[in-house]
Design an enzyme around this catalytic site. Structure first.
Site, PDB file in Angstrom:
ATOM      1  N   ASP A 426      41.141  35.192  26.124  1.00  0.00           N
ATOM      2  CA  ASP A 426      42.392  35.257  26.871  1.00  0.00           C
ATOM      3  C   ASP A 426      43.467  34.390  26.216  1.00  0.00           C
ATOM      4  OD1 ASP A 426      43.917  36.184  29.024  1.00  0.00           O
ATOM      5  OD2 ASP A 426      43.472  34.415  30.239  1.00  0.00           O
ATOM      6  N   HIS A 521      51.408  32.667  36.021  1.00  0.00           N
ATOM      7  CA  HIS A 521      50.151  31.956  35.880  1.00  0.00           C
ATOM      8  C   HIS A 521      50.185  30.682  36.737  1.00  0.00           C
ATOM      9  CE1 HIS A 521      50.446  34.348  32.117  1.00  0.00           C
ATOM     10  NE2 HIS A 521      49.162  34.527  32.344  1.00  0.00           N
ATOM     11  N   GLY A 522      49.015  30.337  37.288  1.00  0.00           N
ATOM     12  CA  GLY A 522      48.958  29.151  38.141  1.00  0.00           C
ATOM     13  C   GLY A 522      49.279  29.499  39.583  1.00  0.00           C
ATOM     14  N   SER A 552      45.611  34.667  40.767  1.00  0.00           N
ATOM     15  CA  SER A 552      45.368  33.607  41.754  1.00  0.00           C
ATOM     16  C   SER A 552      46.549  33.487  42.699  1.00  0.00           C
ATOM     17  CB  SER A 552      45.136  32.273  41.050  1.00  0.00           C
ATOM     18  OG  SER A 552      43.916  32.271  40.354  1.00  0.00           O
ATOM     19  N   ASN A 571      43.466  39.516  36.158  1.00  0.00           N
ATOM     20  CA  ASN A 571      43.036  38.207  35.664  1.00  0.00           C
ATOM     21  C   ASN A 571      43.049  37.184  36.800  1.00  0.00           C
ATOM     22  OD1 ASN A 571      43.077  39.499  33.218  1.00  0.00           O
ATOM     23  ND2 ASN A 571      44.200  37.900  32.156  1.00  0.00           N
ATOM     24  N   THR A 574      43.023  30.296  37.975  1.00  0.00           N
ATOM     25  CA  THR A 574      43.416  29.016  38.588  1.00  0.00           C
ATOM     26  C   THR A 574      42.637  28.712  39.845  1.00  0.00           C
ATOM     27  OG1 THR A 574      45.638  29.275  37.663  1.00  0.00           O
ATOM     28  CG2 THR A 574      45.369  27.701  39.466  1.00  0.00           C
TER      29      THR A 574
END
Length: 625
Positions: A426, A521-522, A552, A571, A574
Site C-alpha cells: 500500500d 486517510h486517518g 476508517s 482500504n 487507522t
C-alpha cells in the site's frame, strides 16, 4: 513427500461398451444388426482424468476398482495414459461398473450397472486425500449417491485448506436434481451441460440458469453441444462457439460419449495454468471436439501439453487474465488460496475483485502491523469464510524486518488458517521497495504518485506496470487528492475527474484505480460527504476495479452505497491501530500483568471483532442491494 497432484477426482470406476449404428431397440424378440462397438475405460471422472493428463497435468483418481477382467482392463488403460492410481484401491466385493451406451452422432442413451461406480463412501474420504491435490473435481454427483451428503462439508474443508473445487453433476437418473444448489456455494467452478443446467435451476433459458448459478457460485460454465459453451461470472458472460473442424480435415463425429468430461479437463487445466475465461473455454472446446472422432471419449482425446505461463503459444488465440499457479516457466508448488502465488496470481486476484464488484460486493483490504494484528485480521476472515486483502505499508515492512519476513509471515499464517488472502503493498513511492515486493510474490503493489502532476503520475505508473506485469503482479495507482494524515482537508478541486480517469487508465494499463470522491486517510474531523454521482460517472467509463481509500470512520451505509456504485476494494487501516491500542491500554491499566501472551489477546480479539464487522459491510450484509 511427493508433490501434490494438479487434480484428483473420486472415480466412478467402470468400463463403457459403446454400440453404434442402428441402436434404438425394438422389442418383441427382434434381432437387429448394429454398425460396431467399442470397449473402453469409462466413467466421467476417468475420462476427465485421462484427458487432463494428456494436456500435461498430473491427474489422479481415488476410490474403488473391481477385481475382475473389466477392472484389470480399465486400470491398465488409465495407467497407460499417465493417470495416477495410487489412491484407487481394489474393492473386495463389488464388480466393475458397466455402462452400455447406445450412441448416435448427436445424442446417446446409457444403460448402467453401478457396481464400483457407487462404491465410495464418506468414510473413504480420508485426511490424506484432502492434501493429495491442488484441485478436486467432482464428477457423476448423482451416481455417487453415497457421497452426496458428505460433499458440502468435504468441499468446505478443501477450500479452507486452499484446494479449489469443480463440479460436473452429469445426469440425474432419478430426475430429482436434489442437493446441487446447497453444494454450489462451496464450489469454485460449476460445469453442467445445458439440459442439466435447466433441470437443476428450473430456468427457461440458458442465460437465466447461468445467472442464477453465478449468484451463488464464483464461475459457471454451461456446455451446449453444437451451440458451444457459455461462462458466467457475476454479471459477466462469455460465449465460445464450436471450432471449425474444416471439411479438409476428414474428421467426423463418431459419438459424443465423454465429450463433456474432456471439455471439463481442457477448461480446468487452462484455467489452472493462468489462462483467461475466454481461452480456457477455447481449450475446453478443442478437447471436446477431438473426443468426438472416436467412440468412448478417450481414444482420440487431444494430446497436446497446454503451455505454462511464459511458454504460451497462440494455439487458442488471444490469451488473458485469471491466473492461478505458475511462475515464469516453472510451476510453483503452492496452494491457490494463499498469498504469494507468483506469475498469473494477480489475474486471479483481479478476477475476484471483478466478481465482487459485479455482484455489488467489495473485498476488504485490511492493514496489519505485527503478528498480532495479522492473526486478528485472518481470524475475522476465517470466521466469515471470506476472502481478505492483507495490506502492508512501507513502514510496516521496515518494522517487520523487510520484505522476505513480511511475505513469509503472511504466507504461513494464511496457509495455516486456510484463508483465501491476497497480499498488497500500500502507498509505496520507492521503486526499489516496489520491485522487491514484486519479486517476493506480492499479488499487487500500489505506486502512489498522486501528489505529482498528471503527466508524472502517468509516467511513474507506466514504469511500475511494465515491471509488475512481467511478473504477473497487479498494479494499483491513485488519481486525485485523498488527503493523508496532517494534510489539508479534501475539496472538490482534488476529486478524480472521469475524463482524466479514462486517459489515465488507457495510458498506464493500471489494474486498479483509487479514486478521490471525498474520503481521507486517518480519522475524520467531520462527517465525510462522498460524491456518489462522480463515482457512478467514473464507473461508467472505466472498467478496472475501483478502490476507496480512507475506509476508517466512514459509516456502513456510506460504504455500501459506494459499493453499489462500483467500488470493488475498500482500504481499512487507522481503526485497526486505534482499536488494538485502546484495548491494550485498557488491559495494561487494569492490572500488573506483563506476560505479553496474556496482554495481547484482548486487543487481538477487539481487532477481530472490528474487522468482522467491516467484512460484513463489504459483503453488503444488512444492506438493501
Amino acid at each position: 513427500m511427493a508433490a501434490p497432484l494438479d487434480v484428483l477426482a473420486v472415480s466412478d470406476f467402470c468400463v463403457d461398451l459403446i454400440l453404434r449404428g442402428d441402436v434404438r431397440p425394438r422389442f418383441g424378440q427382434v434381432e437387429q444388426l448394429i454398425g460396431g462397438y467399442t470397449l473402453e475405460a469409462g466413467g466421467s471422472a476417468n475420462i476427465f482424468a485421462s484427458q487432463f493428463a494428456r494436456l500435461g497435468g498430473r491427474a489422479g483418481l481415488a476410490g474403488w476398482s473391481g477385481q475382475d477382467t473389466f477392472g484389470a482392463f480399465a486400470r491398465e488403460r488409465l495407467a497407460s495414459l499417465g493417470v495416477d492410481l495410487s489412491n484407487l484401491k481394489p474393492h473386495p466385493g463389488e464388480r466393475t461398473g458397466l455402462g452400455v451406451a447406445l450412441a448416435e452422432p448427436n445424442d446417446r442413451a446409457i444403460l448402467t450397472h453401478l457396481g464400483t461406480i457407487n462404491a465410495t463412501e464418506s468414510k473413504d474420504l480420508s485426511a490424506d486425500l484432502a492434501s493429495a491435490a491442488r484441485h478436486w473435481h467432482i464428477a457423476s454427483y448423482f451416481l455417487l449417491s453415497r457421497l452426496r451428503r458428505a460433499w458440502p462439508d468435504w468441499c468446505r474443508a478443501l477450500r479452507k485448506a486452499g484446494v479449489t473445487v469443480s463440479l460436473d453433476t452429469n445426469w440425474d437418473p432419478e430426475n430429482r436434481w436434489e442437493g446441487v444448489r446447497d453444494l454450489l456455494p462451496h464450489v469454485d467452478v460449476f460445469l453442467p451441460n445445458e439440459a442439466e443446467a435447466l433441470a437443476i435451476s428450473g430456468a427457461s433459458s440458458v442465460d437465466e440458469a447461468g445467472r442464477k448459478f453465478a449468484a451463488i457460485c464464483p464461475l459457471v460454465v454451461i456446455k451446449r453441444g453444437a451451440a458451444g459453451a457459455r461462462a458466467y461470472q457475476g454479471e459477466r458472460v462469455w460465449h465460445a462457439p464450436v471450432p471449425n473442424r474444416g471439411a479438409a480435415s476428414g474428421s467426423k463425429i463418431v459419438d459424443s460419449v465423454g465429450a463433456g468430461d474432456c471439455f471439463d479437463a481442457g477448461f480446468l487445466r487452462a484455467w489452472q495454468l493462468g489462462y483467461g475465461i475466454e481461452d480456457s473455454l477455447g481449450w475446453g472446446m478443442r478437447c471436446a471436439q477431438a473426443s468426438l472422432s472416436a467412440a468412448g471419449g478417450i481414444e482420440d482425446q487431444l494430446e497436446e501439453k497446454i503451455p505454462v505461463q511464459g511458454e504460451r503459444s497462440s494455439a487458442v488465440g488471444r490469451q488473458s487474465f485469471d491466473g492461478l499457479m505458475t511462475a515464469s516457466h516453472v510451476e510453483r508448488e503452492c496452494l491457490p488460496y494463499q498469498i504469494g502465488l507468483a506469475k498469473g496470481a494477480s489475474m486471479r486476484f483481479l478476477d475476484s475483485l471483478r466478481a465482487h464488484r459485479d455482484s455489488q460486493r467489495a473485498l476488504l483490504a485490511a492493514n496489519f502491523y505485527n503478528a498480532e494484528t495479522l492473526l486478528a485480521v485472518l481470524r475475522a476472515a476465517q470466521a466469515a469464510d471470506a476472502e481478505i486483502i492483507l495490506q502492508t505499508s512501507p513502514s510496516t515492512i521496515e518494522y517487520l524486518g523487510g520484505v522476505p519476513l513480511t511475505v513469509a509471515m503472511a504466507r504461513a499464517a494464511a496457509q495455516q488458517m486456510g484463508v483465501r488472502a491476497w497480499l498488497h503493498l500500500d502507498h509505496a513511492m520507492d521503486s526499489a521497495l516496489i520491485d522487491a515486493c514484486i519479486d517476493a510474490g506480492y499479488d499487487s503493489v500500489m505506486i502512489d504518485a498522486s501528489e505529482s502532476d498528471f503527466a508524472t503520475n502517468v509516467k511513474r505508473t507506466q514504469e511500475v506496470v511494465v515491471r509488475a506485469h512481467a511478473k504477473g503482479v497487479a498494479v494499483e495507482a491513485e488519481l486525485g487528492y485523498v488527503p493523508k494524515l496532517g494534510q489539508a482537508d479534501v475539496t472538490e478541486d482534488g476529486f478524480t475527474s472521469p475524463d482524466e480517469a479514462v486517459r489515465f487508465v488507457e495510458a498506464t494499463g493500471v489494474d486498479l484505480l483509487a479514486v478521490a470522491i471525498g474520503t481521507a486517510h486517518g480519522f475524520y474531523k467531520k462527517k465525510p460527504k462522498l460524491d456518489y454521482a462522480r463515482l457512478s460517472a467514473i464507473r461508467a467509463v472505466v472498467d478496472v476495479p475501483l478502490v476507496l481509500h480512507g475506509g476508517s470512520g466512514i459509516e456502513p451505509e456510506a460504504c455500501q452505497e459506494a459499493v453499489r456504485r462500483g467500488i470493488a476494494k475498500i482500504n481499512f487501516a487507522t481503526e485497526i491501530k486505534d482499536t488494538f491500542a485502546r484495548a491494550l491500554k485498557k488491559t495494561m491499566a487494569s492490572g500488573t500483568e506483563i506476560d505479553l501472551r496474556k496482554t495481547f489477546p484482548p486487543a487481538m480479539a477487539a481487532v477481530t471483532e472490528l474487522v468482522a464487522g467491516k467484512i460484513g459491510v463489504c459483503q453488503m450484509m444488512g444492506a438493501s442491494v
